[in-house]
Write an enzyme that holds these catalytic residues in place. Sequence first.
Site, short mmCIF file in Angstrom:
data_model
loop_
_atom_site.label_atom_id
_atom_site.label_comp_id
_atom_site.label_asym_id
_atom_site.label_seq_id
_atom_site.Cartn_x
_atom_site.Cartn_y
_atom_site.Cartn_z
N ASN A 110 0.87 -1.18 0.00
CA ASN A 110 0.00 0.00 0.00
C ASN A 110 0.90 1.23 0.00
O ASN A 110 1.47 1.58 1.03
CB ASN A 110 -0.89 -0.03 1.25
CG ASN A 110 -1.71 1.24 1.40
OD1 ASN A 110 -1.80 2.05 0.47
ND2 ASN A 110 -2.32 1.41 2.57
N TRP A 111 1.04 1.86 -1.18
CA TRP A 111 1.96 3.00 -1.29
C TRP A 111 1.35 4.26 -0.70
O TRP A 111 2.03 5.28 -0.59
CB TRP A 111 2.34 3.22 -2.76
CG TRP A 111 3.19 2.14 -3.35
CD1 TRP A 111 3.52 0.92 -2.79
CD2 TRP A 111 3.84 2.16 -4.64
NE1 TRP A 111 4.32 0.20 -3.64
CE2 TRP A 111 4.53 0.93 -4.79
CE3 TRP A 111 3.90 3.09 -5.68
CZ2 TRP A 111 5.28 0.62 -5.93
CZ3 TRP A 111 4.64 2.77 -6.82
CH2 TRP A 111 5.31 1.55 -6.93
N LYS A 112 0.08 4.21 -0.36
CA LYS A 112 -0.64 5.38 0.20
C LYS A 112 -0.45 6.60 -0.69
O LYS A 112 -0.24 6.46 -1.89
CB LYS A 112 -0.20 5.66 1.64
CG LYS A 112 -0.19 4.41 2.51
CD LYS A 112 -0.09 4.72 3.97
CE LYS A 112 0.10 3.43 4.75
NZ LYS A 112 -0.09 3.58 6.17
N HIS B 250 -9.61 0.84 4.60
CA HIS B 250 -8.35 1.08 5.33
C HIS B 250 -8.65 2.05 6.47
O HIS B 250 -9.47 2.96 6.33
CB HIS B 250 -7.30 1.66 4.37
CG HIS B 250 -5.94 1.68 4.98
ND1 HIS B 250 -5.56 2.63 5.89
CD2 HIS B 250 -4.87 0.85 4.83
CE1 HIS B 250 -4.31 2.38 6.28
NE2 HIS B 250 -3.88 1.31 5.65
N GLU C 278 -7.18 4.51 7.55
CA GLU C 278 -7.00 5.93 7.22
C GLU C 278 -8.22 6.49 6.49
O GLU C 278 -8.55 7.66 6.61
CB GLU C 278 -5.71 6.10 6.40
CG GLU C 278 -4.48 5.89 7.28
CD GLU C 278 -3.25 5.36 6.55
OE1 GLU C 278 -3.18 5.46 5.32
OE2 GLU C 278 -2.36 4.84 7.25
N GLU D 16 -5.44 -5.23 10.39
CA GLU D 16 -4.43 -4.20 10.60
C GLU D 16 -4.72 -3.44 11.90
O GLU D 16 -5.48 -2.47 11.88
CB GLU D 16 -4.46 -3.20 9.44
CG GLU D 16 -4.18 -3.80 8.09
CD GLU D 16 -3.65 -2.74 7.13
OE1 GLU D 16 -2.52 -2.89 6.68
OE2 GLU D 16 -4.36 -1.75 6.87
N GLY E 43 2.25 2.08 10.78
CA GLY E 43 3.17 3.21 10.67
C GLY E 43 3.85 3.59 11.97
O GLY E 43 4.46 4.65 12.06
N SER F 3 3.30 -2.29 10.39
CA SER F 3 4.75 -2.31 10.63
C SER F 3 5.37 -3.68 10.34
O SER F 3 6.28 -4.12 11.05
CB SER F 3 5.08 -1.85 12.06
OG SER F 3 4.65 -0.52 12.24
N GLY G 70 2.72 -1.27 4.30
CA GLY G 70 2.77 0.16 4.00
C GLY G 70 4.20 0.61 3.76
O GLY G 70 4.77 0.40 2.68
N GLY G 71 4.81 1.21 4.78
CA GLY G 71 6.15 1.81 4.66
C GLY G 71 7.17 0.91 3.97
O GLY G 71 7.91 1.35 3.09
C1 PEP Z 1 -0.92 0.08 6.02
O1 PEP Z 1 -1.11 1.28 6.06
O2 PEP Z 1 -1.72 -0.65 5.41
C2 PEP Z 1 0.25 -0.45 6.70
C3 PEP Z 1 0.27 -1.72 7.01
O3 PEP Z 1 1.26 0.44 6.98
P1 PEP Z 1 2.69 0.12 7.67
O4 PEP Z 1 3.19 -1.16 7.07
O5 PEP Z 1 3.54 1.30 7.30
O6 PEP Z 1 2.45 -0.01 9.13
#
Ligand code: PEP
Length: 253
Positions: free
Chosen positions: A9-11, A97, A99, A169, A175, A215, A236-237
């Site tokens: 997920n590049w957001k 998600h 967010e 999640e 994050g 994470s 994500g990251g």
């Molecule tokens: C996400 O936003 O879906 C996610 C899992 O982010 P991160 O891996 O950065 O915690």
Amino acid sequence: MRKKIVAGNWKMNLDYSEAKALLHDLIKLKGKFGKDVEVVICPSSPYLAVFAELIKDQNWLHLGAQNAYFEDSGAFTGEISPIQLKSLGIKYCLVGHSERRDNFNEDYALLAKKVKALIAHDITPVFCCGEQLQVRDSNVYREFVMKQIEDSLFGLPAPEIAKCVIAYEPIWAIGTGKTATAEQAQEIHGLIRARLTSTFGEKIANEVPILYGGSCKGDNAKELFSQKDIDGGLIGGASLKADEFCAISNSFV
Ligand code: PEP
């Protein structure tokens, strides 16, 4: 056998040239990603059309959108429909998600409509669920996550639920660098699988991939993915670094 999936997920990250550079870095790693793992990237929507062209010969790499509306077309300025995504060959779409739930007030009923519309157009919804830190601390997190799933997904007939992917999640892990332990994640994944079994039967429950997100990185993915009900990750990251994302895809035991 259930699909193993690693989805990035590049957001709302990377400008167009940075995003294309990351795509090229991923393509250079072709053959190094985990065998029998479905690799998916979800870049920002404006990049999807060009990316679909750029990867049309890469049958190991799939595209997902980060969001879609539930209507087919019409006066919904700023939204993207499942039909439009389908016309680009997009295979997956994130739904719910945290967010989007938090920043755009997406509620359980809206998410149910989005899931239904995506399935109707043959796009796999990756339905995200997970609790905030205060919900975890107050010890009602199990009921909280089950309600998210039941209210948005359990209105589907069994053949349609079999077309979904679920991503657990925990919001306190997204994050933050604070990953759920393998035991914490497996507890919820196991409960989701059990609830799918009691509602839709064992055969369907065993077909639905349940991903962990929060994470997840190259150095913790192996322990998470070794759990019996964890079928991969929504990343994500760490999906913004080609090597790290590739390492995660090789973390299935
Ligand atoms: C996400 O936003 O879906 C996610 C899992 O982010 P991160 O891996 O950065 O915690």
